[in-house]
Motif scaffolding. Structure first.
Motif, PDB file in Angstrom:
ATOM      1  N   VAL A  44       0.847  -1.371   0.026  1.00  0.00           N
ATOM      2  CA  VAL A  44      -0.103  -0.028   0.202  1.00  0.00           C
ATOM      3  C   VAL A  44       0.737   1.263  -0.117  1.00  0.00           C
ATOM      4  CG1 VAL A  44      -1.729   1.446   1.228  1.00  0.00           C
ATOM      5  CG2 VAL A  44      -1.935  -1.102   1.058  1.00  0.00           C
ATOM      6  N   MET A  45       2.064   1.235   0.821  1.00  0.00           N
ATOM      7  CA  MET A  45       2.976   2.507   0.854  1.00  0.00           C
ATOM      8  C   MET A  45       3.540   2.872  -0.330  1.00  0.00           C
ATOM      9  SD  MET A  45       3.100   4.219   3.714  1.00  0.00           S
ATOM     10  CE  MET A  45       2.919   3.056   5.141  1.00  0.00           C
ATOM     11  N   LYS A  46       3.836   1.668  -1.048  1.00  0.00           N
ATOM     12  CA  LYS A  46       4.529   1.749  -2.574  1.00  0.00           C
ATOM     13  C   LYS A  46       3.764   2.272  -3.490  1.00  0.00           C
ATOM     14  CE  LYS A  46       7.004  -0.653  -5.965  1.00  0.00           C
ATOM     15  NZ  LYS A  46       6.328  -0.024  -7.112  1.00  0.00           N
ATOM     16  N   LYS A  47       2.264   2.153  -3.203  1.00  0.00           N
ATOM     17  CA  LYS A  47       1.336   2.539  -4.477  1.00  0.00           C
ATOM     18  C   LYS A  47       1.000   4.060  -4.153  1.00  0.00           C
ATOM     19  CE  LYS A  47      -1.221  -1.811  -5.309  1.00  0.00           C
ATOM     20  NZ  LYS A  47      -2.400  -2.356  -5.408  1.00  0.00           N
ATOM     21  N   CYS A  48       1.036   4.572  -2.889  1.00  0.00           N
ATOM     22  CA  CYS A  48       0.913   5.501  -2.446  1.00  0.00           C
ATOM     23  C   CYS A  48       1.971   6.824  -2.888  1.00  0.00           C
ATOM     24  CB  CYS A  48       0.599   5.623  -0.798  1.00  0.00           C
ATOM     25  SG  CYS A  48       0.037   7.406  -0.221  1.00  0.00           S
ATOM     26  N   ALA A  49       3.303   6.093  -2.622  1.00  0.00           N
ATOM     27  CA  ALA A  49       4.512   6.904  -2.767  1.00  0.00           C
ATOM     28  C   ALA A  49       4.653   6.988  -4.453  1.00  0.00           C
ATOM     29  CB  ALA A  49       5.575   6.356  -2.348  1.00  0.00           C
ATOM     30  N   ASP A  50       4.148   6.066  -5.055  1.00  0.00           N
ATOM     31  CA  ASP A  50       4.211   6.299  -6.729  1.00  0.00           C
ATOM     32  C   ASP A  50       3.295   7.126  -7.216  1.00  0.00           C
ATOM     33  OD1 ASP A  50       6.052   4.022  -6.915  1.00  0.00           O
ATOM     34  OD2 ASP A  50       4.756   2.398  -7.382  1.00  0.00           O
ATOM     35  N   LEU A  51       2.157   7.300  -6.652  1.00  0.00           N
ATOM     36  CA  LEU A  51       1.170   8.252  -6.923  1.00  0.00           C
ATOM     37  C   LEU A  51       1.768   9.654  -6.737  1.00  0.00           C
ATOM     38  CD1 LEU A  51      -2.409   6.857  -5.820  1.00  0.00           C
ATOM     39  CD2 LEU A  51      -1.638   7.207  -7.768  1.00  0.00           C
ATOM     40  N   VAL A  52       2.233   9.735  -5.441  1.00  0.00           N
ATOM     41  CA  VAL A  52       2.896  11.130  -5.057  1.00  0.00           C
ATOM     42  C   VAL A  52       4.015  11.395  -6.077  1.00  0.00           C
ATOM     43  CG1 VAL A  52       4.153  12.307  -3.302  1.00  0.00           C
ATOM     44  CG2 VAL A  52       2.072  10.852  -2.729  1.00  0.00           C
ATOM     45  N   ARG A  53       4.836  10.370  -6.392  1.00  0.00           N
ATOM     46  CA  ARG A  53       6.131  10.852  -7.041  1.00  0.00           C
ATOM     47  C   ARG A  53       5.504  10.887  -8.714  1.00  0.00           C
ATOM     48  NH1 ARG A  53       7.822   6.148  -6.611  1.00  0.00           N
ATOM     49  NH2 ARG A  53       9.186   6.641  -4.848  1.00  0.00           N
ATOM     50  N   ARG A  54       4.369  10.470  -9.034  1.00  0.00           N
ATOM     51  CA  ARG A  54       3.917  10.631 -10.518  1.00  0.00           C
ATOM     52  C   ARG A  54       3.513  12.127 -10.551  1.00  0.00           C
ATOM     53  NH1 ARG A  54      -0.996   9.118 -13.220  1.00  0.00           N
ATOM     54  NH2 ARG A  54      -0.675   8.677 -15.427  1.00  0.00           N
ATOM     55  N   GLN A  55       2.787  12.805  -9.455  1.00  0.00           N
ATOM     56  CA  GLN A  55       2.326  14.135  -9.419  1.00  0.00           C
ATOM     57  C   GLN A  55       3.403  14.960  -9.515  1.00  0.00           C
ATOM     58  OE1 GLN A  55      -0.611  15.170 -10.093  1.00  0.00           O
ATOM     59  NE2 GLN A  55      -1.931  13.483  -9.753  1.00  0.00           N
ATOM     60  N   MET A  56       4.592  14.877  -8.609  1.00  0.00           N
ATOM     61  CA  MET A  56       5.642  15.684  -8.716  1.00  0.00           C
ATOM     62  C   MET A  56       6.220  15.582  -9.963  1.00  0.00           C
ATOM     63  SD  MET A  56       5.732  16.854  -5.623  1.00  0.00           S
ATOM     64  CE  MET A  56       3.970  16.920  -5.793  1.00  0.00           C
ATOM     65  N   ARG A  57       6.275  14.534 -10.567  1.00  0.00           N
ATOM     66  CA  ARG A  57       6.998  14.742 -11.967  1.00  0.00           C
ATOM     67  C   ARG A  57       6.183  15.483 -12.760  1.00  0.00           C
ATOM     68  NH1 ARG A  57       9.231   8.223 -11.923  1.00  0.00           N
ATOM     69  NH2 ARG A  57      11.206   8.907 -10.607  1.00  0.00           N
ATOM     70  N   ASP A  58       4.952  15.431 -12.757  1.00  0.00           N
ATOM     71  CA  ASP A  58       4.260  16.022 -13.781  1.00  0.00           C
ATOM     72  C   ASP A  58       4.297  17.682 -13.469  1.00  0.00           C
ATOM     73  OD1 ASP A  58       3.195  14.069 -14.861  1.00  0.00           O
ATOM     74  OD2 ASP A  58       1.042  14.031 -13.943  1.00  0.00           O
ATOM     75  N   VAL A  59       4.836  18.071 -12.551  1.00  0.00           N
ATOM     76  CA  VAL A  59       5.090  19.627 -12.127  1.00  0.00           C
ATOM     77  C   VAL A  59       6.378  19.911 -12.466  1.00  0.00           C
ATOM     78  CG1 VAL A  59       2.864  20.061 -11.071  1.00  0.00           C
ATOM     79  CG2 VAL A  59       5.156  19.213  -9.607  1.00  0.00           C
ATOM     80  N   GLY A  60       7.214  18.868 -12.874  1.00  0.00           N
ATOM     81  CA  GLY A  60       8.692  19.220 -13.348  1.00  0.00           C
ATOM     82  C   GLY A  60       9.554  19.024 -12.005  1.00  0.00           C
ATOM     83  N   ALA A  61       9.124  18.356 -11.060  1.00  0.00           N
ATOM     84  CA  ALA A  61       9.969  18.177  -9.919  1.00  0.00           C
ATOM     85  C   ALA A  61      10.942  17.028 -10.120  1.00  0.00           C
ATOM     86  CB  ALA A  61       9.204  18.227  -8.639  1.00  0.00           C
ATOM     87  N   GLN A  62      12.261  16.927  -9.659  1.00  0.00           N
ATOM     88  CA  GLN A  62      13.007  15.933  -9.713  1.00  0.00           C
ATOM     89  C   GLN A  62      13.407  15.214  -8.373  1.00  0.00           C
ATOM     90  OE1 GLN A  62      16.375  16.758 -12.804  1.00  0.00           O
ATOM     91  NE2 GLN A  62      15.239  18.852 -12.578  1.00  0.00           N
TER      92      GLN A  62
END
Length: 458
Positions: A56-74
């Motif tokens: 569950v934690m990995k899925k949550c982190a992956d969603l957060v990571r995806r949103q961050m990358r969508d706004v140009g964060a590295q």
């Protein structure tokens, strides 16, 4: 496909006549996640995440990571240990640091087990100088452990001494572009919380020890929440009570002056700040303007408590006896329960189960399918456990699978149950999978990162 017999899943079994002594107040999420074998308490305020919770934690982190990358964060990774001298330079070491862990190495040098990394990331950029205005904006995030010596750890992962956090740090050239960035990141947060489909509220917040000029919090409303919030049903204004005049908070809205205000409690799951030059100035993090002159970087910071977010979602969605998950966070989408070993229908049902699983592998992600192969247990016992775990779809391939026209049972998390032929069951699971995929791919349209000092403010 995962087989339950191979899964490390230490469910807590309490004898029927046992007298359970509550030594502390526990929340619904804490009880369910512990009793059902997802987490275990380690030391006071710390928890061991077991395989199901880790999924569950990995899925949550992956969603957060995806949103961050969508706004140009590295994504980056900063050391857990931060030299305390950096906090001395920013002035935060002189404040209330009773909740922070301070340690010394063998040479006597003092460090913090970082509760947050503003100083560390700013010092990193200062060491990289000169940074050109052409490189801005810079957006750097990480997902990892943070530490806070809570006086009273409570409610499991909701208020723990060690937790998993996403922290993003942004660097812009001036207040206008920093505000542009702030609006973009807040849009990303709102997109994430909408994807999770748990009711949330965004409120004006105090900047506190972080400092800065603008701050908002994101909350899940729950009785176990420790933040007092004020919401206005007339204009939609919401704020943490810390920002409001105590004498008037329960009478009038600060924005529209309406008396249609409510006091509610929330669990903070996200926090955003415009920091201005609070850290860049003392730590000398600058960039070179077009004229070649240095100027302080303008910062923002943005946090999401990943482990707290998971627990808070359970707190809001679960029943007293059964887990409930946001669609995109469920540890498994489908749980398959076959016939009991030695039953008269075992042979025919097993054949149907094999064909069904083979066909399902082309429909669902195999990693999201769990087969409860503990055939020494009755179907009823396994079904009850699967319902408590909150799997969105439970497939029972039992006695009805031995009929002339095989039927299988579908049990939805909503409580709906139906007997259908295998092909129809596959079609219904495919429909669920497609809806989940659409939800996962839902995005807001973000404007491109601003590179000019004439950036528009969204």
């Amino acid at each position: 496909m995962e087989r339950l017999s191979r899964l490390f899943w230490p469910v807590l079994v309490t004898p029927k006549n046992a007298v359970v002594k509550n030594v502390e107040a526990i929340s619904r999420s804490q009880k369910l996640l512990t009793d059902l074998g997802l987490v275990r308490p380690a030391y006071n305020g710390t928890y061991q995440l077991l395989p199901l919770a880790q999924r569950v934690m990995k899925k949550c982190a992956d969603l957060v990571r995806r949103q961050m990358r969508d706004v140009g964060a590295q994504q980056i990774t900063l050391p857990v240990l931060t030299p305390s001298e950096l906090w001395k330079k920013s002035g935060r070491l002189d404040g209330d640091i009773t909740e922070f862990y301070l340690i010394k190495d063998r040479h006597g040098k003092q460090f913090l087990l970082s509760p947050t990394h503003e100083e560390a990331v700013t010092a990193m950029l200062a060491s990289i100088a000169p940074i050109s205005y052409k490189q801005l904006p810079i957006r750097l995030f990480q997902i990892g452990p943070k530490f806070r010596d809570e006086l009273k750890p409570r409610f499991g992962l909701i208020r723990a001494k060690e937790f998993v956090m996403k922290d993003l740090y942004t660097f812009d050239r001036d207040a206008a572009t920093a505000l542009h960035t702030y609006n973009q990141i807040n849009s990303a947060y709102e997109a994430l919380f909408q994807q999770l489909q748990v009711p949330f509220v965004k409120v004006e917040a105090a900047t506190g020890m972080m400092g800065g000029s603008v701050s908002h919090e994101y909350h899940y409303l729950a009785a176990t929440g420790e933040d007092q919030l004020i919401t206005c049903d007339s204009c939609g204004y919401a704020a943490n009570i810390e920002t409001i005049n105590e004498a008037s908070h329960d009478k009038h809205c600060q924005r529209c002056n309406s008396t249609n205000v409510r006091s509610v409690t929330g669990i903070e799951v996200g926090h955003t700040f415009v920091l201005n030059d609070k850290y860049s100035k003392p730590l000398k993090a600058t960039f070179l303007q077009e004229n070649g002159k240095p100027e302080n970087l303008v910062m923002g910071c943005y946090g999401i408590g990943v482990s707290r977010l998971v627990a808070a979602a359970v707190e809001v969605l679960a029943t007293e006896s059964e887990l409930r998950w946001p669609t995109l966070l469920a540890p498994f989408d489908v749980c398959i329960i076959g016939a009991k070993e030695g039953s008269k229908e075992e042979k025919l049902a097993s054949s149907v189960e094999t064909e069904f699983c083979n066909a399902l592998s082309g429909i669902s992600n195999e990693e999201d399918v769990l087969i409860d192969d503990r055939s020494n247990f009755t179907i009823g016992k396994r079904l009850l456990e699967a319902k408590r775990m909150g799997y969105p779809i439970i497939v029972v391939i039992g006695s009805k699978a031995a009929n002339a026209v095989p039927k299988i049972e579908l049990h939805y998390i909503s409580g709906e149950t139906m007997d259908v032929e295998p092909n129809e069951a596959l079609a219904l699971i495919a429909k669920y999978t497609n809806q989940k995929r659409e939800l996962y791919n839902t995005k807001l349209n973000y404007s491109a990162p601003a590179k000019s000092n004439k950036a528009s403010i969204s």
